[in-house]
Structure formats: structure tokens, C-alpha cells
Design a protein around this motif. Structure first.
Motif, PDB file in Angstrom:
ATOM      1  N   PHE A 117      43.799 -17.088  -2.900  1.00 21.18           N
ATOM      2  CA  PHE A 117      44.332 -15.783  -2.942  1.00 21.18           C
ATOM      3  C   PHE A 117      44.478 -14.977  -4.283  1.00 21.18           C
ATOM      4  CE2 PHE A 117      46.435 -18.445   0.447  1.00 21.18           C
ATOM      5  CZ  PHE A 117      45.904 -17.686   1.295  1.00 21.18           C
ATOM      6  N   THR A 134      45.728 -15.962   5.843  1.00 24.97           N
ATOM      7  CA  THR A 134      45.581 -17.717   5.588  1.00 24.97           C
ATOM      8  C   THR A 134      45.114 -18.209   7.015  1.00 24.97           C
ATOM      9  OG1 THR A 134      47.297 -17.570   4.300  1.00 24.97           O
ATOM     10  CG2 THR A 134      47.355 -19.651   4.826  1.00 24.97           C
ATOM     11  N   LEU A 153      49.918 -11.739   5.359  1.00 30.34           N
ATOM     12  CA  LEU A 153      49.105 -12.862   4.233  1.00 30.34           C
ATOM     13  C   LEU A 153      49.025 -14.011   5.221  1.00 30.34           C
ATOM     14  CD1 LEU A 153      50.794 -12.808   0.682  1.00 30.34           C
ATOM     15  CD2 LEU A 153      48.431 -11.794   1.500  1.00 30.34           C
ATOM     16  N   TYR A 156      50.206 -21.922   6.934  1.00 27.85           N
ATOM     17  CA  TYR A 156      49.189 -23.121   6.838  1.00 27.85           C
ATOM     18  C   TYR A 156      49.761 -24.001   7.552  1.00 27.85           C
ATOM     19  CZ  TYR A 156      48.356 -28.010   4.355  1.00 27.85           C
ATOM     20  OH  TYR A 156      47.855 -29.036   4.165  1.00 27.85           O
ATOM     21  N   ARG A 195      51.755 -17.373   3.444  1.00 22.74           N
ATOM     22  CA  ARG A 195      50.355 -18.038   3.103  1.00 22.74           C
ATOM     23  C   ARG A 195      51.507 -19.900   4.172  1.00 22.74           C
ATOM     24  NH1 ARG A 195      50.078 -15.342  -2.460  1.00 22.74           N
ATOM     25  NH2 ARG A 195      52.399 -15.814  -2.011  1.00 22.74           N
ATOM     26  N   ALA A 236      47.880 -20.308  -3.938  1.00 16.47           N
ATOM     27  CA  ALA A 236      48.581 -19.373  -3.083  1.00 16.47           C
ATOM     28  C   ALA A 236      48.030 -18.294  -3.952  1.00 16.47           C
ATOM     29  CB  ALA A 236      50.197 -19.583  -3.243  1.00 16.47           C
TER      30      ALA A 236
END
Length: 356
Positions: free
Chosen positions: A292, A173, A169, A211, A207, A264
Motif C-alpha cells: 500500500f 485491501t 483501506l 484481510y 487493512r 501494510a
């Protein structure tokens, strides 16, 4: 069924000698010609040792249950049943597990999140476990102490001795953020949960960290763009529709507002749709959205939601395959990454260059 006595009679030796030869007893004093005669006679008569018969009836090495039947596979989920049903992604993971177990003719038992794992008689009867999602460190320790083969699905517990299968993930991201930047978005908000602030969690949330890292690398990190007030909400139910609705309302109070919000998961994005529309804003002209999981409903929102497809069912299927390999004798660890694929739709502008 051919017996040891019949082989012994054919070769002219005792049944005990036949047994020791067929069980590879290297301490037995016997001529090589006689040993070869026993082996060839057993093969000609299609004799199976008890070990071979057990392997044929139980090909994956599952320990028998007290009733003598093949021991089932336990699914240990971090969500309560009602929470799982509210998230189609995790339903997909479970369906993948169930389908592959059915193909392997493996029985499944389910262990609820609320059960005491140490006292669970259901768990004690299992031959192996598939552990789904983000369990606490204490739960992980209880599971590992069971000494059963374990595969972790949708999570990397950072345990070198245990198999796991998941999608990356963090990388996913970064792909979304690169795509949004390529499309011209400059103020990218984020709604989700700070997995890394939960000291009892076994893993971190890829995630959220990705970010922050992406923005810090570019010198553009603004903590206000991460919905304030939700940092301590690390419960498994924090990624619901209502949470997305509430967190989006907080971001919409900013001046200037984000020009796109990264959610998310799709459940949170659906809540964000409502908050944006109630504020009299249009998607994507006033504010865009990306997310996602790519659950089926995303294609039918207005406008359709751009979402990173995470193949939950394939993660579930692969978890079963890994467990079967372990039960069949594999003695080394596998960590499997299932690739993701972004589905760009009408909720935001698509990238003008390929994601990196």
C-alpha cells in the motif's frame, strides 16, 4: 472610507438611524421609503459595514490572534517529525496541506505529538485544526474539547459532527486480495499491525480487518499467515522497514511458506525485500509481494513493487478545503473518500480479471 455621518447627511437622518438600518434592526420605526433611501445611498457610496470589512480581510472567518492577525491553522500529527520523514506517504499528506494553505493564504502552525495538547499555547492560538492519523482516544477528547473547527485527515474517527477525509483501506485491501486470487495466489500472508487490539486507539486498522474478513468469507483464514508475535505491536512506528524485515522472516519459517505477502505499507515491503533476498529466494518466482501507498521508490525496486496508490497529497488538500468551508459557515458534516488505484508491477503476477 465612507462614514455613517456622510450617509446620514445625504438622506437627512441621524447617524444612529443609518447604523440601525444597515445592521437590519427590525425594531426601528422608520418609513419604508426612508429605509430604502438609506440602503440605496450606502450602496451608491460603496459603504461597507464593519462586518463586511472584516469578512473581506478575513474571508474564512478565522478568529484573530492576540496580535490582531488572522489566526493560523494547526496541524496535529500522530507521528514525531523523524517518523514522518521516514514515511513518504505522510510527507505527501503534509505537503498537500501546506500547498493548499498557501493557496488560501493561511498560516500554518505544527503541534508535535509529544506536546501536551491541553497546555499547548501554540494550539490555543489556532483558528482551526487538521488532525492527521491515528491518535489515542484521550488525545481525541482533548482536541474536541478545544471547541475549534476540526478536520480529520487519513482517518475516520467515527464522530458524526466532525469532517474527515481519507481513502477506504478496507475496500482497497479487498481489491488487492481479489487481484492476487485472480492471479492464482492461494496462500496470502499479511504483515502489518493489529490496530483493533489497541484499546487506546480511536479507530481500527482497515487493512488488517479486511484481510481477515476476506479469508473468513471464503473459509480460508489461517492465522499463521499473519506474522506471529507482532499482535501487540501497535505503536505508530510499527510499520517501519525493520518491522517488515522481522515479520517477513517469521513468515518465511512456515511450511508451506506463503506464495505472496501483502504488506501494510511500502516501508514494510522494502524490509520484506531484504528478508526474502537474504533467504536466497527470488521475487516474484519464489514469493511475491504487494503493498500500500505507492511511494515513489517502489518503481525503482528490483523488481518494481506492486502497490495500491493512496493519494496522500489530495487527502491533505481536501482537508484544508473542508476546514475552509467550515470556517466560512458550513454547518453540516462531510466525510470524503478519496479513491485508490492499484499499480501492478513486477513483484507479483497481475490479475487475469478486473478487480471487484
Amino acid at each position: 472610507m465612507v462614514t455613517l455621518r456622510e450617509i446620514a447627511k445625504a438622506v437627512g437622518v441621524s447617524s444612529g438611524t443609518v447604523s440601525r438600518v444597515l445592521n437590519y434592526d427590525q425594531t426601528l420605526s422608520i418609513s419604508e421609503s426612508k429605509r430604502q433611501a438609506i440602503i440605496e445611498t450606502a450602496e451608491a457610496l460603496n459603504y461597507e459595514t464593519p462586518r463586511s470589512r472584516n469578512r473581506r480581510s478575513n474571508p474564512y472567518g478565522l478568529a484573530p490572534s492576540p496580535s490582531g492577525a488572522r489566526a493560523p491553522i494547526a496541524i496535529v500529527h500522530f507521528l514525531e517529525p523523524e517518523d514522518e520523514l521516514a514515511d513518504p506517504y505522510y510527507v505527501g499528506v503534509r505537503l498537500g496541506i501546506e500547498r493548499r494553505c498557501n493557496e488560501h493564504q493561511l498560516e500554518i502552525i505544527k503541534v508535535l505529538r509529544t506536546q501536551d495538547l491541553k497546555e499547548s499555547k501554540v494550539l490555543q492560538s489556532a483558528g482551526g485544526m487538521i488532525v492527521i492519523g491515528k491518535h489515542s482516544l484521550a488525545t481525541m477528547e482533548d482536541l474536541i474539547q478545544s471547541s475549534r473547527p476540526i478536520v480529520f485527515a487519513d482517518i475516520n474517527p467515527r464522530l458524526d459532527d466532525y469532517d474527515c477525509v481519507l481513502s477506504d483501506l478496507g475496500t482497497a485491501t479487498t481489491k488487492i486480495l481479489n487481484g492476487l486470487a485472480s492471479a492464482g495466489y492461494q496462500h496470502i500472508g499479511f504483515i502489518g499491525s493489529y490496530g483493533h487490539l489497541d484499546q487506546n486507539a480511536a479507530v481500527q486498522s482497515g487493512r488488517c480487518e479486511a484481510y481477515m474478513d476476506w479469508h473468513k468469507t471464503r473459509g480460508t483464514f489461517d492465522p499463521r499467515l499473519m506474522a506471529p508475535g507482532y499482535q501487540q505491536n501497535t505503536d505508530s512506528r510499527s510499520l517501519r522497514l525493520e518491522t517488515g524485515y522481522e515479520q517477513t522472516q517469521l513468515l518465511l519459517k512456515l511450511d508451506p511458506k506463503p506464495d505472496v505477502i501483502l504488506c501494510a505499507n511500502d516501508n514494510m515491503a522494502i524490509g520484506a525485500y531484504r528478508a526474502i533476498q537474504e533467504a536466497g529466494l527470488a521475487i516474484p518466482n519464489d514469493i511475491a509481494l504487494a503493498s500500500f501507498n505507492d511511494i515513489p521508490v517502489t518503481q525503482f525496486l528490483n523488481p518494481p513493487l506492486s502497490s495500491m496508490h493512496i493519494p496522500g497529497e489530495h487527502i491533505g488538500e481536501t482537508a484544508v478545503d473542508l476546514l475552509v468551508e467550515r470556517l466560512s459557515g458550513r454547518d453540516y458534516t462531510k466525510h470524503v473518500i478519496i479513491p485508490t488505484k492499484m499499480q501492478w508491477r513486477g513483484s507479483c503476477r497481475p490479475p487475469v480479471v478486473a478487480e471487484t
